[in-house]
Design an enzyme around this catalytic site. Structure first.
Site, PDB file in Angstrom:
ATOM      1  N   GLY A  10       0.836  -1.212   0.000  1.00 15.50           N
ATOM      2  CA  GLY A  10       0.000   0.000   0.000  1.00 15.50           C
ATOM      3  C   GLY A  10       0.861   1.250   0.000  1.00 15.50           C
ATOM      4  N   GLN A  11       0.180   2.397  -0.016  1.00 13.10           N
ATOM      5  CA  GLN A  11       0.860   3.693  -0.054  1.00 13.10           C
ATOM      6  C   GLN A  11       1.818   3.849   1.142  1.00 13.10           C
ATOM      7  OE1 GLN A  11      -0.668   8.100  -1.075  1.00 13.10           O
ATOM      8  NE2 GLN A  11      -1.920   7.082   0.433  1.00 13.10           N
ATOM      9  N   LEU A  12       1.312   3.607   2.332  1.00 13.21           N
ATOM     10  CA  LEU A  12       2.115   3.765   3.547  1.00 13.21           C
ATOM     11  C   LEU A  12       2.959   2.522   3.831  1.00 13.21           C
ATOM     12  CD1 LEU A  12       2.826   5.315   6.134  1.00 13.21           C
ATOM     13  CD2 LEU A  12       0.706   4.459   7.160  1.00 13.21           C
ATOM     14  N   ASP A  37      -6.041 -11.889   5.349  1.00 16.81           N
ATOM     15  CA  ASP A  37      -7.237 -11.042   5.425  1.00 16.81           C
ATOM     16  C   ASP A  37      -7.470 -10.768   6.907  1.00 16.81           C
ATOM     17  OD1 ASP A  37      -9.669  -9.822   5.477  1.00 16.81           O
ATOM     18  OD2 ASP A  37     -10.743 -11.382   4.366  1.00 16.81           O
ATOM     19  N   ALA A  61      -6.666  -1.210   5.742  1.00 15.74           N
ATOM     20  CA  ALA A  61      -7.947  -0.591   6.104  1.00 15.74           C
ATOM     21  C   ALA A  61      -8.858  -0.624   4.893  1.00 15.74           C
ATOM     22  CB  ALA A  61      -7.733   0.860   6.540  1.00 15.74           C
ATOM     23  N   THR A 102      -6.947   7.620  11.985  1.00 16.39           N
ATOM     24  CA  THR A 102      -7.166   8.769  11.102  1.00 16.39           C
ATOM     25  C   THR A 102      -7.551  10.051  11.845  1.00 16.39           C
ATOM     26  OG1 THR A 102      -8.655   9.566   9.363  1.00 16.39           O
ATOM     27  CG2 THR A 102      -9.531   7.862  10.777  1.00 16.39           C
ATOM     28  N   ASP A 103      -7.240  11.182  11.220  1.00 16.11           N
ATOM     29  CA  ASP A 103      -7.682  12.502  11.711  1.00 16.11           C
ATOM     30  C   ASP A 103      -9.213  12.601  11.685  1.00 16.11           C
ATOM     31  OD1 ASP A 103      -7.400  12.280   8.889  1.00 16.11           O
ATOM     32  OD2 ASP A 103      -7.401  14.449   8.630  1.00 16.11           O
ATOM     33  N   TYR A 126     -16.743   5.414   7.729  1.00 18.70           N
ATOM     34  CA  TYR A 126     -15.301   5.124   7.737  1.00 18.70           C
ATOM     35  C   TYR A 126     -14.701   5.521   9.082  1.00 18.70           C
ATOM     36  CZ  TYR A 126     -10.331   6.167   7.049  1.00 18.70           C
ATOM     37  OH  TYR A 126      -8.969   6.253   7.205  1.00 18.70           O
ATOM     38  N   LYS A 130     -13.161   3.253  12.131  1.00 10.40           N
ATOM     39  CA  LYS A 130     -11.755   3.405  12.534  1.00 10.40           C
ATOM     40  C   LYS A 130     -11.670   3.688  14.037  1.00 10.40           C
ATOM     41  CE  LYS A 130      -8.394   3.676  10.176  1.00 10.40           C
ATOM     42  NZ  LYS A 130      -7.408   2.634   9.759  1.00 10.40           N
TER      43      LYS A 130
HETATM   44  N1  LIG Z   1      -4.699   7.724   2.661  1.00  9.35           N
HETATM   45  C1  LIG Z   1      -4.888   8.698   3.539  1.00  9.35           C
HETATM   46  O1  LIG Z   1      -4.850   9.899   3.205  1.00  9.35           O
HETATM   47  C2  LIG Z   1      -5.133   8.351   4.984  1.00  9.35           C
HETATM   48  C3  LIG Z   1      -5.514   9.375   5.885  1.00  9.35           C
HETATM   49  C4  LIG Z   1      -5.700   9.034   7.227  1.00  9.35           C
HETATM   50  C5  LIG Z   1      -5.513   7.729   7.661  1.00  9.35           C
HETATM   51  N2  LIG Z   1      -5.160   6.758   6.758  1.00  9.35           N
HETATM   52  C6  LIG Z   1      -4.937   5.388   7.241  1.00  9.35           C
HETATM   53  O2  LIG Z   1      -3.607   5.018   6.900  1.00  9.35           O
HETATM   54  C7  LIG Z   1      -3.541   3.607   6.643  1.00  9.35           C
HETATM   55  C8  LIG Z   1      -2.804   3.341   5.341  1.00  9.35           C
HETATM   56  O3  LIG Z   1      -3.464   3.967   4.249  1.00  9.35           O
HETATM   57  P1  LIG Z   1      -2.899   3.856   2.761  1.00  9.35           P
HETATM   58  O4  LIG Z   1      -3.242   5.130   2.079  1.00  9.35           O
HETATM   59  O5  LIG Z   1      -1.495   3.368   2.777  1.00  9.35           O
HETATM   60  O6  LIG Z   1      -3.845   2.702   2.173  1.00  9.35           O
HETATM   61  P2  LIG Z   1      -3.695   1.769   0.849  1.00  9.35           P
HETATM   62  O7  LIG Z   1      -2.700   2.322  -0.094  1.00  9.35           O
HETATM   63  O8  LIG Z   1      -5.084   1.516   0.365  1.00  9.35           O
HETATM   64  O9  LIG Z   1      -3.115   0.429   1.468  1.00  9.35           O
HETATM   65  C9  LIG Z   1      -3.901  -0.405   2.296  1.00  9.35           C
HETATM   66  C10 LIG Z   1      -3.382  -1.811   2.186  1.00  9.35           C
HETATM   67  O10 LIG Z   1      -4.190  -2.672   3.009  1.00  9.35           O
HETATM   68  C11 LIG Z   1      -4.573  -3.836   2.245  1.00  9.35           C
HETATM   69  N3  LIG Z   1      -5.831  -4.358   2.758  1.00  9.35           N
HETATM   70  C12 LIG Z   1      -7.073  -3.833   2.605  1.00  9.35           C
HETATM   71  N4  LIG Z   1      -7.995  -4.610   3.228  1.00  9.35           N
HETATM   72  C13 LIG Z   1      -7.302  -5.635   3.798  1.00  9.35           C
HETATM   73  C14 LIG Z   1      -7.695  -6.763   4.567  1.00  9.35           C
HETATM   74  N5  LIG Z   1      -8.972  -7.014   4.881  1.00  9.35           N
HETATM   75  N6  LIG Z   1      -6.720  -7.621   5.003  1.00  9.35           N
HETATM   76  C15 LIG Z   1      -5.423  -7.402   4.672  1.00  9.35           C
HETATM   77  N7  LIG Z   1      -4.994  -6.366   3.933  1.00  9.35           N
HETATM   78  C16 LIG Z   1      -5.936  -5.484   3.482  1.00  9.35           C
HETATM   79  C17 LIG Z   1      -4.673  -3.320   0.833  1.00  9.35           C
HETATM   80  O11 LIG Z   1      -4.610  -4.391  -0.099  1.00  9.35           O
HETATM   81  P3  LIG Z   1      -5.587  -4.415  -1.396  1.00  9.35           P
HETATM   82  O12 LIG Z   1      -5.489  -3.059  -2.029  1.00  9.35           O
HETATM   83  O13 LIG Z   1      -5.008  -5.497  -2.247  1.00  9.35           O
HETATM   84  O14 LIG Z   1      -6.956  -4.705  -0.875  1.00  9.35           O
HETATM   85  C18 LIG Z   1      -3.452  -2.395   0.773  1.00  9.35           C
HETATM   86  O15 LIG Z   1      -2.274  -3.129   0.552  1.00  9.35           O
HETATM   87  C19 LIG Z   1      -4.983   3.108   6.748  1.00  9.35           C
HETATM   88  O16 LIG Z   1      -5.186   2.583   8.033  1.00  9.35           O
HETATM   89  C20 LIG Z   1      -5.832   4.355   6.584  1.00  9.35           C
HETATM   90  O17 LIG Z   1      -7.069   4.235   7.250  1.00  9.35           O
HETATM   91  C21 LIG Z   1      -4.969   7.047   5.438  1.00  9.35           C
END
Ligand SMILES: NC(=O)c1ccc[n+]([C@@H]2O[C@H](COP(=O)([O-])OP(=O)(O)OC[C@H]3O[C@@H](n4cnc5c(N)ncnc54)[C@H](OP(=O)(O)O)[C@@H]3O)[C@@H](O)[C@H]2O)c1
Length: 288
Positions: A10-12, A37, A61, A102-103, A126, A130
């Protein structure tokens, strides 16, 4: 030391994997959704009883905000029950759990930066799911760090959108005569590499188990962020402030979700720079 990262593509998760692989001696296991999962207890038990990590890092998430409204069951299954599953296995293995929230747990009414002891009041499914995940960890896990992050962007694409806000702005500058961005939502855009560095610091310095706000320093509106992107990238774009309500959606979001890294600063381990410094570093990595 054995560390397992969930959501490692994922991104992070990708940046955390890179940072730890380069700076930690030990075994770093990268887990994708294909490997585990989190909402399935059997999957969680079988994967972690096999690896037996000392630290579990969960970046997984279901965070497509509009989709969470339509699939509330899935939102709670991944963001709350899934997190509880991780808390349980962490206890069984005597492992530490590092989790991201999350914020959006706040409603934005405070209008000054939120600290960890401020009362959450999530506005959408969402954010509610969370917050429930946070609470499951606090009730269940013996050893945990919950990091509330915001406005993420980095060199690896978000698995939800496939691009980040910076990339979107740079693309729109090429495609459109005019770009309109909201000026009435304030947050702190945070470069994912900065979060990865903060995780390394936490792992090495072992602060008390707690909730930590973990965003870049400073704050801005999305319009101000876009303006700075164009300025730093040397792009001449016709950027305008959107009229309030112009991009109205059915999902409620906080208008003000700036977080203060109060607990990290109290422990003397805050590694975040100003959001503009993070943006400069990210843009220079793009070679534009
Ligand atoms: N993005 C933002 O701006 C933001 C802001 C505040 C907080 N956050 C939090 O930061 C965290 C990371 O966000 P991100 O942007 O890095 O997200 P992301 O790029 O969507 O990465 C999430 C990863 O989790 C995997 N995943 C999803 N459902 C799953 C499950 N049931 N079991 C196992 N793996 C699963 C996804 O795989 P697949 O894609 O293959 O399903 C993906 O690899 C999250 O907790 C998010 O709530 C993000």
């Amino acid at each position: 030391m054995k560390i397992a990262i969930i959501g490692s593509n994922g991104q992070l998760g990708s940046d955390i994997y890179e940072e730890l692989r380069e700076n930690i001696t030990g075994e770093i296991t990268a887990l994708t959704h294909t490997d585990i999962d989190v909402s399935d207890m059997d999957s969680v038990y079988s994967v972690f009883n096999d690896i037996k990590p000392d630290i579990i890092i969960n970046t997984a998430a279901f965070h497509n905000v509009p989709q969470c409204e339509k699939e509330a069951g899935k939102a709670y299954a991944v963001n709350s029950s899934g997190v509880e599953n991780l808390a349980k296995i962490s206890n069984q293995l005597k492992a530490e759990l590092i989790h991201f929230s999350t914020d959006y747990v706040f409603d934005g009414e405070k209008n000054s930066p939120y600290i960890e002891t401020d009362k959450p009041n999530p506005l959408n499914i969402y954010a509610k799911s969370k917050l429930e995940g946070e609470n499951k960890i606090r009730e269940t896990a013996d050893k945990y760090y919950i990091l509330r992050v915001a406005g993420l962007y980095g060199k690896y694409p978000s698995r939800v959108k496939g691009y980040n806000f910076v990339e979107l702005m740079l693309r729109l500058a090429k495609e459109r005569d005019e770009i309109r961005v909201v000026d009435d939502e304030r947050t702190t855009p945070t470069y994912t590499k900065e979060i990865a560095k903060q995780i390394l610091k936490i792992i090495k310095s072992k602060p008390p188990f707690d909730i930590y706000h973990a965003t870049a320093e400073g704050e801005c509106s999305w319009y101000e962020f876009a303006k700075t992107i164009f300025e730093f990238a040397g792009v001449n774009a016709n950027l305008k402030k959107a009229v309030p309500g112009e991009f109205a959606t059915e999902v409620n979001r906080p208008k003000y979700s700036v977080l203060e890294n109060h607990n990290l600063k109290k422990e003397g381990i805050n590694t975040f720079k100003h959001w503009k410094a993070g943006l400069k570093e990210y843009l220079s990595s793009l070679n534009i």
